[in-house]
Design a protein around this motif. Structure first.
Motif, short mmCIF file in Angstrom:
data_model
loop_
_atom_site.label_atom_id
_atom_site.label_comp_id
_atom_site.label_asym_id
_atom_site.label_seq_id
_atom_site.Cartn_x
_atom_site.Cartn_y
_atom_site.Cartn_z
N GLU A 49 0.82 -1.21 0.00
CA GLU A 49 0.00 0.00 0.00
C GLU A 49 0.85 1.26 0.00
N ARG A 50 0.22 2.38 -0.36
CA ARG A 50 0.85 3.70 -0.22
C ARG A 50 0.94 4.05 1.25
N THR A 51 1.83 4.95 1.57
CA THR A 51 1.84 5.54 2.90
C THR A 51 0.69 6.54 2.97
N PHE A 52 0.36 6.98 4.17
CA PHE A 52 -0.66 8.02 4.30
C PHE A 52 -0.19 9.27 3.56
N GLY A 53 1.07 9.63 3.74
CA GLY A 53 1.62 10.77 3.01
C GLY A 53 1.56 10.57 1.51
N GLY A 54 1.69 9.33 1.07
CA GLY A 54 1.57 9.02 -0.35
C GLY A 54 0.17 9.32 -0.87
N TRP A 55 -0.84 9.09 -0.02
CA TRP A 55 -2.21 9.43 -0.42
C TRP A 55 -2.37 10.93 -0.54
N VAL A 56 -1.81 11.67 0.41
CA VAL A 56 -1.89 13.14 0.36
C VAL A 56 -1.23 13.64 -0.92
N ALA A 57 -0.05 13.11 -1.23
CA ALA A 57 0.67 13.51 -2.45
C ALA A 57 -0.13 13.14 -3.69
N HIS A 58 -0.72 11.96 -3.68
CA HIS A 58 -1.50 11.50 -4.84
C HIS A 58 -2.68 12.44 -5.11
N VAL A 59 -3.42 12.79 -4.06
CA VAL A 59 -4.55 13.72 -4.23
C VAL A 59 -4.04 15.05 -4.76
N ALA A 60 -2.98 15.57 -4.15
CA ALA A 60 -2.44 16.87 -4.57
C ALA A 60 -2.00 16.84 -6.03
N ASP A 61 -1.29 15.80 -6.43
CA ASP A 61 -0.81 15.71 -7.81
C ASP A 61 -1.97 15.53 -8.81
N ALA A 62 -2.93 14.67 -8.47
CA ALA A 62 -4.07 14.46 -9.37
C ALA A 62 -4.87 15.75 -9.52
N GLN A 63 -5.08 16.45 -8.43
CA GLN A 63 -5.84 17.70 -8.49
C GLN A 63 -5.08 18.78 -9.26
N THR A 64 -3.80 18.89 -9.00
CA THR A 64 -3.01 19.90 -9.71
C THR A 64 -3.09 19.66 -11.20
N GLY A 65 -2.92 18.41 -11.61
CA GLY A 65 -2.99 18.08 -13.03
C GLY A 65 -4.37 18.27 -13.60
N GLY A 66 -5.37 17.71 -12.96
CA GLY A 66 -6.73 17.74 -13.50
C GLY A 66 -7.37 19.12 -13.48
N CYS A 67 -7.28 19.81 -12.36
CA CYS A 67 -7.94 21.11 -12.26
C CYS A 67 -7.22 22.18 -13.08
N SER A 68 -5.89 22.09 -13.17
CA SER A 68 -5.18 23.07 -13.99
C SER A 68 -5.52 22.87 -15.47
N ARG A 69 -5.71 21.63 -15.90
CA ARG A 69 -6.13 21.38 -17.28
C ARG A 69 -7.54 21.90 -17.52
N ALA A 70 -8.42 21.74 -16.54
CA ALA A 70 -9.78 22.25 -16.68
C ALA A 70 -9.79 23.78 -16.81
N LEU A 71 -8.79 24.42 -16.21
CA LEU A 71 -8.64 25.87 -16.33
C LEU A 71 -7.97 26.28 -17.63
N GLY A 72 -7.39 25.30 -18.33
CA GLY A 72 -6.68 25.61 -19.57
C GLY A 72 -5.26 26.07 -19.36
N THR A 73 -4.74 25.86 -18.14
CA THR A 73 -3.37 26.25 -17.81
C THR A 73 -2.67 25.08 -17.11
N PRO A 74 -2.35 24.02 -17.87
CA PRO A 74 -1.79 22.81 -17.26
C PRO A 74 -0.53 23.09 -16.43
N LYS A 75 -0.50 22.49 -15.25
CA LYS A 75 0.65 22.57 -14.35
C LYS A 75 1.23 21.18 -14.18
N THR A 76 2.52 21.12 -13.93
CA THR A 76 3.18 19.85 -13.66
C THR A 76 3.13 19.58 -12.16
N PRO A 77 2.51 18.48 -11.76
CA PRO A 77 2.42 18.15 -10.33
C PRO A 77 3.80 17.81 -9.75
#
Length: 163
Positions: A49-77
């Motif tokens: 399994e992931r660590t708990f911190g790994g889950w926090v990082a996963h959410v942060a990276d997925a959101q950074t990628g997904g929401c920035s693309r929805a804004l039309g300004t892609p960011k690298t997580p």
């Protein structure tokens, strides 16, 4: 969900509803990240399994990628490169800032516009709904980790202790 529209028995618009669901899971994830002690960010229930911190990082990276693309300004997580609770929570909050902007920019008029998502071109509303679904899946795992450490998950706090 506590909402003036729901309280009046009036169904919210699709846009308002997805914002409400986003804000609910955002609250749960931020509280979960805060409740887990620093020393337990390395906790994982099994080696696979992931660590708990790994889950926090996963959410942060997925959101950074997904929401920035929805804004039309892609960011690298980059949360996956963080190790401490302080750095991971900062990255998580930054990802929520990006998502807050994406959900604030969502309107009935642009809900069906095509945006780039993880799976290719997707209607903006569907991409942001997918973020809510993913966040809830991740929060479910994070809640189990909290319980394994004897911590009541944020979504269960008002319910009292298990019976």
């Amino acid at each position: 969900l506590a909402s003036p529209l729901f309280a009046q028995g009036q169904a919210p618009s699709n846009v308002d509803a997805i914002r409400q669901y986003y804000n609910a899971v955002k609250n749960n994830i931020l509280k979960a990240a805060d409740k887990m002690p620093d020393a337990d960010y390395d906790f994982k229930p099994t080696p696979e399994e992931r660590t708990f911190g790994g889950w926090v990082a996963h959410v942060a990276d997925a959101q950074t990628g997904g929401c920035s693309r929805a804004l039309g300004t892609p960011k690298t997580p980059s949360a996956g490169s963080k190790a401490t609770k302080a750095d991971l929570v900062a990255a998580l909050k930054e990802s929520f800032d990006t998502c807050d902007a994406a959900y604030a920019a969502l309107t009935e008029a642009n809900a069906n516009e095509s945006v780039q998502s993880f799976r290719g071109p997707t209607p903006r509303l569907a991409a942001l709904a997918g973020n809510v679904v993913h966040d809830n899946e991740c929060y479910g795992s994070m809640a189990v980790y909290l319980r394994l450490k004897g911590i009541v998950p944020p979504s269960s706090e008002r319910m009292g202790p298990p019976r």
